[in-house]
Scaffold this motif. Sequence first.
Motif, short mmCIF file in Angstrom:
data_model
loop_
_atom_site.label_atom_id
_atom_site.label_comp_id
_atom_site.label_asym_id
_atom_site.label_seq_id
_atom_site.Cartn_x
_atom_site.Cartn_y
_atom_site.Cartn_z
N THR A 153 0.85 -1.19 0.00
CA THR A 153 0.00 0.00 0.00
C THR A 153 0.88 1.24 0.00
OG1 THR A 153 -1.76 -1.15 1.16
CG2 THR A 153 -1.79 1.25 1.27
N PRO A 167 0.35 5.42 -0.06
CA PRO A 167 -0.53 6.60 -0.11
C PRO A 167 0.05 7.65 -1.04
CG PRO A 167 0.75 6.61 1.92
CD PRO A 167 1.07 5.32 1.21
N VAL A 202 -4.76 9.04 -11.55
CA VAL A 202 -4.71 8.94 -10.08
C VAL A 202 -4.11 10.22 -9.54
CG1 VAL A 202 -4.50 6.42 -10.12
CG2 VAL A 202 -2.46 7.82 -9.97
N ASP A 234 -5.71 9.70 -3.30
CA ASP A 234 -5.88 8.26 -3.54
C ASP A 234 -4.92 7.43 -2.69
OD1 ASP A 234 -7.83 8.66 -5.49
OD2 ASP A 234 -6.37 8.70 -7.12
N ILE A 235 -5.40 6.25 -2.32
CA ILE A 235 -4.55 5.23 -1.71
C ILE A 235 -4.31 4.19 -2.79
CG2 ILE A 235 -4.34 3.48 0.10
CD1 ILE A 235 -4.36 6.36 1.16
N GLN A 248 -2.52 0.59 -4.20
CA GLN A 248 -1.92 -0.71 -3.90
C GLN A 248 -1.06 -1.06 -5.11
OE1 GLN A 248 -5.57 -0.58 -3.62
NE2 GLN A 248 -5.15 0.21 -1.58
N ARG A 296 -6.02 1.75 -7.74
CA ARG A 296 -6.50 2.96 -7.07
C ARG A 296 -7.67 2.64 -6.13
NH1 ARG A 296 -10.45 6.91 -9.23
NH2 ARG A 296 -10.04 8.85 -8.14
N ASN A 297 -7.49 2.97 -4.86
CA ASN A 297 -8.57 2.89 -3.86
C ASN A 297 -9.29 1.55 -3.86
OD1 ASN A 297 -8.04 5.60 -3.11
ND2 ASN A 297 -9.28 6.32 -4.82
N GLY A 298 -8.53 0.47 -3.91
CA GLY A 298 -9.10 -0.88 -3.82
C GLY A 298 -9.66 -1.44 -5.10
#
Length: 143
Positions: A17, A19, A76, A80-81, A83, A104-106
């Motif tokens: 992950t 950020p 992105v 956004d978080i 992975q 992006r974001n899961g």
Amino acid sequence: MARALPPERAHFTAFRTLPTRWADNDAYGHMNNATYFSLFDTAISLWQMEQGILVDGPEAARFLVVENGCTYFTEVGFPDILQAGLRLTHLGTTSFRIDVALFRNGADTAAALGFFAQVHVDTSGRPTALPEAVRAVLSGLMI
């Protein structure tokens, strides 16, 4: 030429992950292109360190990046978080290639797909065989 489809999360074996930061955005409000490569490098380096491959100091393995690239699918940017999914796509005698997808974001579909091709070198900068321990660790990223 037909544009490749973005890869799915299931096509990757390890994840980190990452950020985003406000400073990662450019004047258009999305992540600066250079930041993608920084994130790819960070994800690969963190994974290598977690696997016991030293990336810094006198005992560190020396890997030179000889080629890299990125295909962008979706914008992105902060906040956004991401992975980062990793997979090994080539393992040679002295070199390897790791693909890094940013999700992006899961999301299950990648927003970007990058790669780093690296060559293991000795202290003089000449290609040298990958140590067996490194080969074994890298093999763990194969699909």
